[in-house]
Scaffold this motif. Structure first.
Motif, PDB file in Angstrom:
ATOM      1  N   VAL A  89      52.771  35.771  27.553  1.00  0.00           N
ATOM      2  CA  VAL A  89      52.181  34.503  27.095  1.00  0.00           C
ATOM      3  C   VAL A  89      51.771  33.653  28.295  1.00  0.00           C
ATOM      4  N   GLU A  90      52.627  33.607  29.301  1.00  0.00           N
ATOM      5  CA  GLU A  90      52.310  32.823  30.502  1.00  0.00           C
ATOM      6  C   GLU A  90      51.115  33.415  31.243  1.00  0.00           C
ATOM      7  N   ALA A  91      51.088  34.738  31.360  1.00  0.00           N
ATOM      8  CA  ALA A  91      49.989  35.388  32.081  1.00  0.00           C
ATOM      9  C   ALA A  91      48.657  35.190  31.365  1.00  0.00           C
ATOM     10  N   MET A  92      48.653  35.359  30.063  1.00  0.00           N
ATOM     11  CA  MET A  92      47.405  35.226  29.313  1.00  0.00           C
ATOM     12  C   MET A  92      46.956  33.769  29.208  1.00  0.00           C
ATOM     13  N   THR A  93      47.910  32.850  29.231  1.00  0.00           N
ATOM     14  CA  THR A  93      47.552  31.431  29.291  1.00  0.00           C
ATOM     15  C   THR A  93      46.889  31.122  30.627  1.00  0.00           C
ATOM     16  N   TRP A  94      47.443  31.661  31.696  1.00  0.00           N
ATOM     17  CA  TRP A  94      46.842  31.491  33.030  1.00  0.00           C
ATOM     18  C   TRP A  94      45.419  32.018  33.040  1.00  0.00           C
ATOM     19  N   PHE A  95      45.216  33.202  32.487  1.00  0.00           N
ATOM     20  CA  PHE A  95      43.885  33.798  32.480  1.00  0.00           C
ATOM     21  C   PHE A  95      42.923  32.952  31.641  1.00  0.00           C
ATOM     22  N   HIS A  96      43.370  32.521  30.468  1.00  0.00           N
ATOM     23  CA  HIS A  96      42.522  31.714  29.588  1.00  0.00           C
ATOM     24  C   HIS A  96      42.108  30.412  30.273  1.00  0.00           C
ATOM     25  N   ASP A  97      43.042  29.770  30.945  1.00  0.00           N
ATOM     26  CA  ASP A  97      42.724  28.518  31.638  1.00  0.00           C
ATOM     27  C   ASP A  97      41.776  28.756  32.810  1.00  0.00           C
ATOM     28  N   ALA A  98      41.939  29.899  33.506  1.00  0.00           N
ATOM     29  CA  ALA A  98      41.040  30.213  34.617  1.00  0.00           C
ATOM     30  C   ALA A  98      39.618  30.388  34.139  1.00  0.00           C
ATOM     31  N   VAL A  99      39.455  30.855  32.901  1.00  0.00           N
ATOM     32  CA  VAL A  99      38.115  31.034  32.325  1.00  0.00           C
ATOM     33  C   VAL A  99      37.561  29.713  31.802  1.00  0.00           C
ATOM     34  N   PHE A 100      38.301  29.085  30.922  1.00  0.00           N
ATOM     35  CA  PHE A 100      37.746  27.986  30.140  1.00  0.00           C
ATOM     36  C   PHE A 100      38.040  26.602  30.702  1.00  0.00           C
ATOM     37  N   THR A 101      39.004  26.477  31.611  1.00  0.00           N
ATOM     38  CA  THR A 101      39.296  25.173  32.217  1.00  0.00           C
ATOM     39  C   THR A 101      38.706  25.060  33.612  1.00  0.00           C
ATOM     40  N   ASP A 102      38.932  26.075  34.451  1.00  0.00           N
ATOM     41  CA  ASP A 102      38.508  26.001  35.852  1.00  0.00           C
ATOM     42  C   ASP A 102      37.152  26.632  36.130  1.00  0.00           C
ATOM     43  N   GLY A 103      36.720  27.535  35.273  1.00  0.00           N
ATOM     44  CA  GLY A 103      35.501  28.287  35.572  1.00  0.00           C
ATOM     45  C   GLY A 103      35.673  29.248  36.728  1.00  0.00           C
ATOM     46  N   ALA A 104      36.923  29.598  37.029  1.00  0.00           N
ATOM     47  CA  ALA A 104      37.179  30.523  38.133  1.00  0.00           C
ATOM     48  C   ALA A 104      36.819  31.954  37.759  1.00  0.00           C
ATOM     49  N   ILE A 105      36.875  32.260  36.465  1.00  0.00           N
ATOM     50  CA  ILE A 105      36.551  33.589  35.943  1.00  0.00           C
ATOM     51  C   ILE A 105      35.379  33.424  34.978  1.00  0.00           C
ATOM     52  N   PRO A 106      34.326  34.231  35.115  1.00  0.00           N
ATOM     53  CA  PRO A 106      33.185  34.080  34.207  1.00  0.00           C
ATOM     54  C   PRO A 106      33.581  34.366  32.766  1.00  0.00           C
ATOM     55  N   GLY A 107      32.996  33.611  31.847  1.00  0.00           N
ATOM     56  CA  GLY A 107      33.340  33.728  30.443  1.00  0.00           C
ATOM     57  C   GLY A 107      32.645  34.880  29.746  1.00  0.00           C
ATOM     58  N   PRO A 108      32.938  35.040  28.455  1.00  0.00           N
ATOM     59  CA  PRO A 108      32.337  36.129  27.684  1.00  0.00           C
ATOM     60  C   PRO A 108      30.804  36.060  27.718  1.00  0.00           C
ATOM     61  N   GLY A 109      30.187  37.222  27.792  1.00  0.00           N
ATOM     62  CA  GLY A 109      28.737  37.292  27.777  1.00  0.00           C
ATOM     63  C   GLY A 109      28.069  37.082  29.112  1.00  0.00           C
ATOM     64  N   THR A 110      28.849  36.825  30.163  1.00  0.00           N
ATOM     65  CA  THR A 110      28.287  36.604  31.497  1.00  0.00           C
ATOM     66  C   THR A 110      28.242  37.922  32.263  1.00  0.00           C
ATOM     67  N   SER A 111      27.073  38.247  32.780  1.00  0.00           N
ATOM     68  CA  SER A 111      26.933  39.451  33.592  1.00  0.00           C
ATOM     69  C   SER A 111      27.115  39.074  35.058  1.00  0.00           C
ATOM     70  N   ALA A 112      28.109  39.657  35.713  1.00  0.00           N
ATOM     71  CA  ALA A 112      28.411  39.312  37.105  1.00  0.00           C
ATOM     72  C   ALA A 112      28.861  40.556  37.845  1.00  0.00           C
ATOM     73  N   ASP A 113      28.127  40.929  38.871  1.00  0.00           N
ATOM     74  CA  ASP A 113      28.426  42.138  39.639  1.00  0.00           C
ATOM     75  C   ASP A 113      28.724  41.768  41.084  1.00  0.00           C
TER      76      ASP A 113
END
Length: 422
Positions: A237-261
């Motif tokens: 739960v802690e790990a997946m919360t971290w990942f979710h926040d990195a996507v949707f709060t910080d923008g550190a990880i590109p969100g769904p539908g984003t193509s990034a190579d």
């Protein structure tokens, strides 16, 4: 997706290959077919080279070896469909996630006698830990040709341009953590655009690749015996919360539908395997580092791939003999260019450096040689085909802003538990 029932239905009788060179077929040399998921021209050319040597040495046994490319995303579905339809290949690559399913099904021949009996094979050089996933009782049902640690490629040009700390320096000072990677990724994205941290081949679909992240929290998809769901455990739960926040709060990880190579140059860092280094073209400066540490420390994660011989194929004995050639010490050293072998004698920085000229001995020592030690594999289960689809469907609800992480993970376990215990 077809599962263990299909595989069991396609299994043969004695489930074993005899040691020694097989006798030529009465109607002449045979054609072998191996399914693979790589479309890399350099890798396929190497396979053809190794196969050509075997054909030259065994003209009475084999006239050709075809490496049939099946797209990565559809690989296991296509393979099991071939088995069910009677279009069985002689050999096939197999994902580590499906290893228990294939090994337990009886569809694969025991290749241990053929490998042990091959002249100059040096079977004892194979690491027992690397064989474990592919073994049952005293038999070996696939050779783990690739034992590739996941690592972090970083674009040091982007990081320097954004004025962020060099991750290599953080490794030296024991400050290379997932939080540091997230902060650097968010800052570079805000200042330079592009994308921050990409878990390659995850794409909000192949959830098992997130094991490279949640391992730092000590989380796992299920218990060691494969009977209990791990998605509701506090660490997950802690790990997946971290990942979710990195996507949707910080923008550190590109969100769904984003193509990034990463290899296109506009991504700060990516978690992937060293075979991807062949995609680097020198257009930017980069480094290769071990996976960052999480709250439970640094966890090495490897992806394995095995080569199995199908008992129900037309030529299992010849296929096993070819496999002994394809994975011999000499062939394994060539394949090490792309696929870290399970041979202890070849798992040294100097040997791997010869095969991987883009990587320094220091990188190979810290990422590959040390990365294989005490590593965990990506999730694997005898019922993985159904679990993969079911869990992916439940996790879809997580990939939206404002999702209730704990509630979604409860739903994951509610759907997965019957498949784990069935």
């Amino acid at each position: 997706m077809l599962g263990a029932g299909t595989l069991a239905a396609c299994s043969g009788g004695d489930n074993g290959s005899e040691a020694g060179t097989p006798e030529p077929a009465a109607d002449g040399p045979v054609d072998l077919r191996m399914t693979v998921w790589t479309a890399n021209e350099d890798q396929l050319a190497l396979f053809d080279e190794i196969a050509a040597d075997y054909i030259e040495e065994n003209p009475d046994l084999v006239s050709s070896v075809e490496f049939e490319v099946v797209p990565f995303a559809d690989y296991t579905t296509t393979l099991t469909t071939q088995l069910a339809g009677g279009n069985t290949p002689d050999l096939a690559w197999i994902f580590e996630s499906n290893a228990p399913e294939f090994v337990q099904s009886g569809a694969l021949a025991d290749i241990k006698p053929a490998l042990e009996g091959a002249e100059g094979y040096e079977y004892d050089d194979l690491l027992p830990s690397a064989l474990e996933l592919w073994s049952a009782e005293d038999g070996l049902y696939a050779y783990p040709f690739s034992n590739s640690p996941f690592a972090m490629f970083v674009n040091t040009d982007r990081i320097a341009e954004a004025g962020q700390p060099n991750p290599g320096d953080l490794v030296d000072s024991d400050e290379w953590t997932y939080d540091a990677a997230r902060e650097i990724s968010a800052a570079t994205t805000e200042q330079l655009g592009g994308a921050g941290l990409v878990v390659r081949d995850f794409d909000y679909s192949i959830w098992s690749n997130l094991a490279t992240v949640w391992g730092g929290w000590g989380a796992s998809a299920w218990s060691a015996d494969g009977t209990t769901c791990g998605f509701t455990e506090p660490e997950m739960v802690e790990a997946m919360t971290w990942f979710h926040d990195a996507v949707f709060t910080d923008g550190a990880i590109p969100g769904p539908g984003t193509s990034a190579d990463f290899f296109a140059g506009d991504v700060t860092m990516t978690i992937t395997q060293i075979s991807r280094a062949s995609s680097l073209d020198g257009s930017f400066e980069w480094d290769l580092l071990p996976l960052p540490a999480g709250p439970e420390g640094q966890q090495n994660v490897i992806g394995q791939a095995g080569i199995g011989v199908f008992e129900n194929g037309e030529n299992p004995d010849v296929a096993a003999d070819f496999l002994a050639h394809f994975t011999s010490p000499e062939s394994a050293e060539k394949l090490a260019t792309y696929f870290p072998p399970p041979r202890e004698s070849l798992l040294t920085a100097d040997v791997l450096a010869t095969a991987n000229p883009l990587l320094s001995e220091e990188q190979l020592q810290s990422v590959v040689v040390e990365g294989i030690q005490d590593a965990t594999t990506k999730p694997a289960h005898a019922n993985f085909a159904q679990l993969e689809t079911t869990i992916r469907g439940e996790l879809d609800a997580l990939w939206t802003e404002g999702a209730d992480v704990e509630a979604v993970l409860n739903d994951v376990c509610a759907a997965a538990e019957p498949l784990l215990q069935g």
